[in-house]
Design a protein around this motif. Sequence first.
Motif, PDB file in Angstrom:
ATOM      1  N   ALA A  92       0.870  -1.176   0.000  1.00  0.00           N
ATOM      2  CA  ALA A  92       0.000   0.000   0.000  1.00  0.00           C
ATOM      3  C   ALA A  92       0.901   1.218   0.000  1.00  0.00           C
ATOM      4  O   ALA A  92       1.937   1.235   0.681  1.00  0.00           O
ATOM      5  N   VAL A  93       0.527   2.218  -0.780  1.00  0.00           N
ATOM      6  CA  VAL A  93       1.285   3.458  -0.831  1.00  0.00           C
ATOM      7  C   VAL A  93       0.328   4.615  -0.585  1.00  0.00           C
ATOM      8  O   VAL A  93      -0.670   4.766  -1.293  1.00  0.00           O
ATOM      9  N   PHE A  94       0.618   5.407   0.432  1.00  0.00           N
ATOM     10  CA  PHE A  94      -0.200   6.570   0.736  1.00  0.00           C
ATOM     11  C   PHE A  94       0.041   7.680  -0.282  1.00  0.00           C
ATOM     12  O   PHE A  94       1.148   7.840  -0.805  1.00  0.00           O
ATOM     13  N   THR A  95      -0.987   8.462  -0.529  1.00  0.00           N
ATOM     14  CA  THR A  95      -0.883   9.547  -1.506  1.00  0.00           C
ATOM     15  C   THR A  95      -0.334  10.814  -0.851  1.00  0.00           C
ATOM     16  O   THR A  95      -0.924  11.894  -0.944  1.00  0.00           O
ATOM     17  N   PHE A  96       0.808  10.696  -0.212  1.00  0.00           N
ATOM     18  CA  PHE A  96       1.436  11.861   0.396  1.00  0.00           C
ATOM     19  C   PHE A  96       1.909  12.831  -0.706  1.00  0.00           C
ATOM     20  O   PHE A  96       2.103  12.426  -1.857  1.00  0.00           O
ATOM     21  N   PRO A  97       2.112  14.082  -0.382  1.00  0.00           N
ATOM     22  CA  PRO A  97       2.624  15.040  -1.375  1.00  0.00           C
ATOM     23  C   PRO A  97       3.973  14.598  -1.931  1.00  0.00           C
ATOM     24  O   PRO A  97       4.725  13.866  -1.267  1.00  0.00           O
ATOM     25  N   PRO A  98       4.321  15.025  -3.153  1.00  0.00           N
ATOM     26  CA  PRO A  98       5.546  14.574  -3.818  1.00  0.00           C
ATOM     27  C   PRO A  98       6.827  14.694  -2.994  1.00  0.00           C
ATOM     28  O   PRO A  98       7.653  13.769  -3.048  1.00  0.00           O
ATOM     29  N   LEU A 134       6.945  11.627  -0.816  1.00  0.00           N
ATOM     30  CA  LEU A 134       7.124  10.419  -1.611  1.00  0.00           C
ATOM     31  C   LEU A 134       8.557  10.281  -2.126  1.00  0.00           C
ATOM     32  O   LEU A 134       9.043   9.170  -2.309  1.00  0.00           O
ATOM     33  N   ALA A 135       9.219  11.385  -2.345  1.00  0.00           N
ATOM     34  CA  ALA A 135      10.567  11.364  -2.906  1.00  0.00           C
ATOM     35  C   ALA A 135      11.633  11.024  -1.867  1.00  0.00           C
ATOM     36  O   ALA A 135      12.782  10.748  -2.233  1.00  0.00           O
ATOM     37  N   ASP A 136      11.276  11.047  -0.589  1.00  0.00           N
ATOM     38  CA  ASP A 136      12.239  10.833   0.493  1.00  0.00           C
ATOM     39  C   ASP A 136      11.787   9.615   1.309  1.00  0.00           C
ATOM     40  O   ASP A 136      10.846   9.721   2.098  1.00  0.00           O
ATOM     41  N   PRO A 137      12.429   8.445   1.145  1.00  0.00           N
ATOM     42  CA  PRO A 137      11.991   7.245   1.866  1.00  0.00           C
ATOM     43  C   PRO A 137      11.915   7.427   3.378  1.00  0.00           C
ATOM     44  O   PRO A 137      11.004   6.891   4.022  1.00  0.00           O
ATOM     45  N   GLU A 138      12.839   8.176   3.944  1.00  0.00           N
ATOM     46  CA  GLU A 138      12.803   8.379   5.392  1.00  0.00           C
ATOM     47  C   GLU A 138      11.617   9.248   5.794  1.00  0.00           C
ATOM     48  O   GLU A 138      10.952   8.972   6.800  1.00  0.00           O
ATOM     49  N   ALA A 139      11.352  10.284   5.014  1.00  0.00           N
ATOM     50  CA  ALA A 139      10.197  11.134   5.306  1.00  0.00           C
ATOM     51  C   ALA A 139       8.897  10.359   5.119  1.00  0.00           C
ATOM     52  O   ALA A 139       7.954  10.514   5.902  1.00  0.00           O
ATOM     53  N   TYR A 140       8.852   9.496   4.092  1.00  0.00           N
ATOM     54  CA  TYR A 140       7.654   8.692   3.865  1.00  0.00           C
ATOM     55  C   TYR A 140       7.419   7.753   5.042  1.00  0.00           C
ATOM     56  O   TYR A 140       6.299   7.640   5.547  1.00  0.00           O
ATOM     57  N   GLN A 141       8.475   7.076   5.492  1.00  0.00           N
ATOM     58  CA  GLN A 141       8.334   6.136   6.601  1.00  0.00           C
ATOM     59  C   GLN A 141       7.873   6.847   7.860  1.00  0.00           C
ATOM     60  O   GLN A 141       7.005   6.353   8.598  1.00  0.00           O
ATOM     61  N   ALA A 142       8.426   8.023   8.115  1.00  0.00           N
ATOM     62  CA  ALA A 142       8.044   8.777   9.310  1.00  0.00           C
ATOM     63  C   ALA A 142       6.579   9.183   9.256  1.00  0.00           C
ATOM     64  O   ALA A 142       5.883   9.190  10.278  1.00  0.00           O
ATOM     65  N   ALA A 143       6.089   9.510   8.057  1.00  0.00           N
ATOM     66  CA  ALA A 143       4.696   9.933   7.909  1.00  0.00           C
ATOM     67  C   ALA A 143       3.743   8.753   7.950  1.00  0.00           C
ATOM     68  O   ALA A 143       2.584   8.899   8.350  1.00  0.00           O
ATOM     69  N   ALA A 144       4.208   7.565   7.540  1.00  0.00           N
ATOM     70  CA  ALA A 144       3.332   6.398   7.411  1.00  0.00           C
ATOM     71  C   ALA A 144       3.166   5.630   8.718  1.00  0.00           C
ATOM     72  O   ALA A 144       2.111   5.033   8.962  1.00  0.00           O
ATOM     73  N   VAL A 145       4.179   5.630   9.561  1.00  0.00           N
ATOM     74  CA  VAL A 145       4.162   4.826  10.783  1.00  0.00           C
ATOM     75  C   VAL A 145       3.446   5.585  11.898  1.00  0.00           C
ATOM     76  O   VAL A 145       3.631   6.786  12.075  1.00  0.00           O
ATOM     77  N   LEU A 146       2.617   4.853  12.654  1.00  0.00           N
ATOM     78  CA  LEU A 146       1.893   5.452  13.769  1.00  0.00           C
ATOM     79  C   LEU A 146       2.731   5.347  15.036  1.00  0.00           C
ATOM     80  O   LEU A 146       3.098   4.243  15.457  1.00  0.00           O
ATOM     81  N   ARG A 161       0.901   9.591 -13.120  1.00  0.00           N
ATOM     82  CA  ARG A 161       2.007   8.767 -13.610  1.00  0.00           C
ATOM     83  C   ARG A 161       3.226   8.941 -12.699  1.00  0.00           C
ATOM     84  O   ARG A 161       3.940   7.981 -12.388  1.00  0.00           O
ATOM     85  N   GLU A 162       3.484  10.160 -12.271  1.00  0.00           N
ATOM     86  CA  GLU A 162       4.614  10.426 -11.387  1.00  0.00           C
ATOM     87  C   GLU A 162       4.412   9.732 -10.038  1.00  0.00           C
ATOM     88  O   GLU A 162       5.366   9.239  -9.425  1.00  0.00           O
ATOM     89  N   PHE A 163       3.156   9.678  -9.586  1.00  0.00           N
ATOM     90  CA  PHE A 163       2.869   8.978  -8.334  1.00  0.00           C
ATOM     91  C   PHE A 163       3.159   7.490  -8.477  1.00  0.00           C
ATOM     92  O   PHE A 163       3.739   6.867  -7.580  1.00  0.00           O
TER      93      PHE A 163
END
Length: 247
Positions: free
Chosen positions: A100-106, A109-121, A149-151
């Motif tokens: 599953a991939v959340f539709t966070f702003p670009p 999405l471009a930063d794996p560490e930022a994505y993980q921090a935003a996705a984990v509760l 497409r970029e997403f």
Amino acid sequence: MTPLPGGVGISGLTVYDWEAADGLCGGTPHMHLVCSEAYVVIGGEGSVQTLTTTGFADTPLHPGDVVWFTPGTIHRLVNAGGLRLVVLMQNSGLPEAGDAVFTFPPPVLADPEAYQAAAVLTGDHAAAARHRRDLALQGFLALREGGLREFHTAAHRLKSDLLDAWWIRWRDGPLAAALTTGCQLEALRNGDLSHLDNGEVSRIERPEDPLFGMCGLLRPYPVPLLPTRPSRGASESPHPPPRKELP
């Protein structure tokens, strides 16, 4: 205990009634890369908003309705009052393993560490789940104006390291279940009825403690861990195919 039929996952879901920035209540927009998903509506009213390469849609959900969609469908559950569902997930085990991939702003999405921090509760899970929903909604509303497409590219980049592990889960779950049926059909054609001697009944009790899921309070039924791979007649490779280098 035998696995659930066909390698399917089942959860009970009470959709969030938290109001979002656009005035609607509901869950967190996201997309699955390889799993189809189905809803059986058991109470309340609402809809599922979806976004694909063919455009945006808003499908009503009423008690008794069954709605499903394929991988690549960004979806957001909207709760118009007491919306409760039974959720059926293809490839049981893959959604739990990160499909599953959340539709966070670009930028997220471009930063794996930022994505993980935003996705984990972390911390207060209710507050964290609501913040995650709001951040994903921000990206979802922007995607309705373009950039799908970029997403897709960003989603693949985030999950590419998990593909081999997903392949093994698919092989040992849904594929094994289908191959077992093939072996049984072949046995029946040959007059071999031996598998009929192994009938059994399994039962899973309703999970008592809900989790803060992507779309609401989630009660996932546990997936039995016993292997379903057939003992004979299987032709699949035991290892994932070689990975292709990305351009």
